[in-house]
Design a protein around this motif. Structure first.
Motif, PDB file in Angstrom:
ATOM      1  N   THR A 165      -0.031   8.283   6.604  1.00  0.00           N
ATOM      2  CA  THR A 165       1.247   8.174   5.902  1.00  0.00           C
ATOM      3  C   THR A 165       1.898   9.533   5.871  1.00  0.00           C
ATOM      4  O   THR A 165       1.233  10.554   5.932  1.00  0.00           O
ATOM      5  CB  THR A 165       1.074   7.692   4.449  1.00  0.00           C
ATOM      6  OG1 THR A 165       0.278   8.624   3.743  1.00  0.00           O
ATOM      7  CG2 THR A 165       0.443   6.328   4.379  1.00  0.00           C
ATOM      8  N   ASP A 184       0.831  -1.215   0.000  1.00  0.00           N
ATOM      9  CA  ASP A 184       0.000   0.000   0.000  1.00  0.00           C
ATOM     10  C   ASP A 184       0.858   1.255   0.000  1.00  0.00           C
ATOM     11  O   ASP A 184       0.547   2.221  -0.695  1.00  0.00           O
ATOM     12  CB  ASP A 184      -0.940   0.019   1.209  1.00  0.00           C
ATOM     13  CG  ASP A 184      -2.134  -0.915   1.026  1.00  0.00           C
ATOM     14  OD1 ASP A 184      -2.243  -1.557  -0.051  1.00  0.00           O
ATOM     15  OD2 ASP A 184      -2.960  -0.996   1.949  1.00  0.00           O
ATOM     16  N   ASN A 185       1.944   1.240   0.767  1.00  0.00           N
ATOM     17  CA  ASN A 185       2.812   2.425   0.824  1.00  0.00           C
ATOM     18  C   ASN A 185       3.486   2.698  -0.513  1.00  0.00           C
ATOM     19  O   ASN A 185       3.675   3.847  -0.904  1.00  0.00           O
ATOM     20  CB  ASN A 185       3.848   2.292   1.934  1.00  0.00           C
ATOM     21  CG  ASN A 185       3.253   2.586   3.301  1.00  0.00           C
ATOM     22  OD1 ASN A 185       2.200   3.220   3.407  1.00  0.00           O
ATOM     23  ND2 ASN A 185       3.914   2.114   4.339  1.00  0.00           N
ATOM     24  N   GLU A 186       3.858   1.626  -1.232  1.00  0.00           N
ATOM     25  CA  GLU A 186       4.455   1.801  -2.557  1.00  0.00           C
ATOM     26  C   GLU A 186       3.442   2.395  -3.528  1.00  0.00           C
ATOM     27  O   GLU A 186       3.764   3.292  -4.299  1.00  0.00           O
ATOM     28  CB  GLU A 186       4.974   0.457  -3.093  1.00  0.00           C
ATOM     29  CG  GLU A 186       6.207  -0.048  -2.379  1.00  0.00           C
ATOM     30  CD  GLU A 186       6.620  -1.429  -2.859  1.00  0.00           C
ATOM     31  OE1 GLU A 186       7.833  -1.641  -3.015  1.00  0.00           O
ATOM     32  OE2 GLU A 186       5.747  -2.289  -3.093  1.00  0.00           O
ATOM     33  N   ARG A 189       0.795   4.175  -2.714  1.00  0.00           N
ATOM     34  CA  ARG A 189       0.552   5.562  -2.293  1.00  0.00           C
ATOM     35  C   ARG A 189       1.654   6.488  -2.808  1.00  0.00           C
ATOM     36  O   ARG A 189       1.385   7.591  -3.270  1.00  0.00           O
ATOM     37  CB  ARG A 189       0.465   5.660  -0.778  1.00  0.00           C
ATOM     38  CG  ARG A 189      -0.853   5.218  -0.231  1.00  0.00           C
ATOM     39  CD  ARG A 189      -0.985   5.542   1.258  1.00  0.00           C
ATOM     40  NE  ARG A 189      -2.202   4.953   1.765  1.00  0.00           N
ATOM     41  CZ  ARG A 189      -2.251   3.770   2.386  1.00  0.00           C
ATOM     42  NH1 ARG A 189      -1.151   3.088   2.601  1.00  0.00           N
ATOM     43  NH2 ARG A 189      -3.400   3.294   2.794  1.00  0.00           N
TER      44      ARG A 189
END
Length: 126
Positions: free
Chosen positions: A118, A11-13, A15
């Motif tokens: 984030t 998910d962070n990638e 985002r």
């Protein structure tokens, strides 16, 4: 020789990719560009600065898949009249593809899940 082509995006990638994609300069470069390898190389470089190791092909594929899924969902929702399913990061992609005016921070969808929980990367790349 593992190229990581099938490596799942966290998910962070995703985002981070969407955050870079939301950059006005990147959007302008992507608009109408048919040969866009250089653009995705730039996106991959910006991801690398954030500690995310993805090559330009992976970035392009993820970008295309997000756009495809968004457009398929839009079509399905128009046809059915009421949204039955949702995609991850729908609001963020919707914001970019509908070309919301950019807010003061450079991202129009402040309330979206893109920024919740984030760290905001837009400050790092300026």
């Amino acid at each position: 020789n593992d190229t990581g082509a099938g490596k799942h995006w966290s998910d962070n990638e995703v985002r981070a990719l969407i955050n870079i994609w939301s950059d006005e300069k990147i959007q302008q470069m992507l608009e109408g560009a048919t040969r866009n390898k250089e653009i995705f190389e730039e996106i991959a470089r910006r991801l690398m600065k954030r500690g995310i190791d993805r090559d330009w092909k992976q970035c392009r594929t993820k970008y295309k898949n997000l756009k495809y899924e968004y457009r398929a969902l839009q079509k399905e929702n128009e046809h059915l009249g009421n949204p039955r399913r949702k995609m991850r990061f729908y609001d963020e992609v919707d914001c970019i593809l509908r070309r919301q005016p950019l807010g003061t921070s450079g991202w129009a969808c402040e309330s979206s899940s893109l920024l919740s929980g984030t760290k905001n990367f837009s400050d790092e790349i300026k």
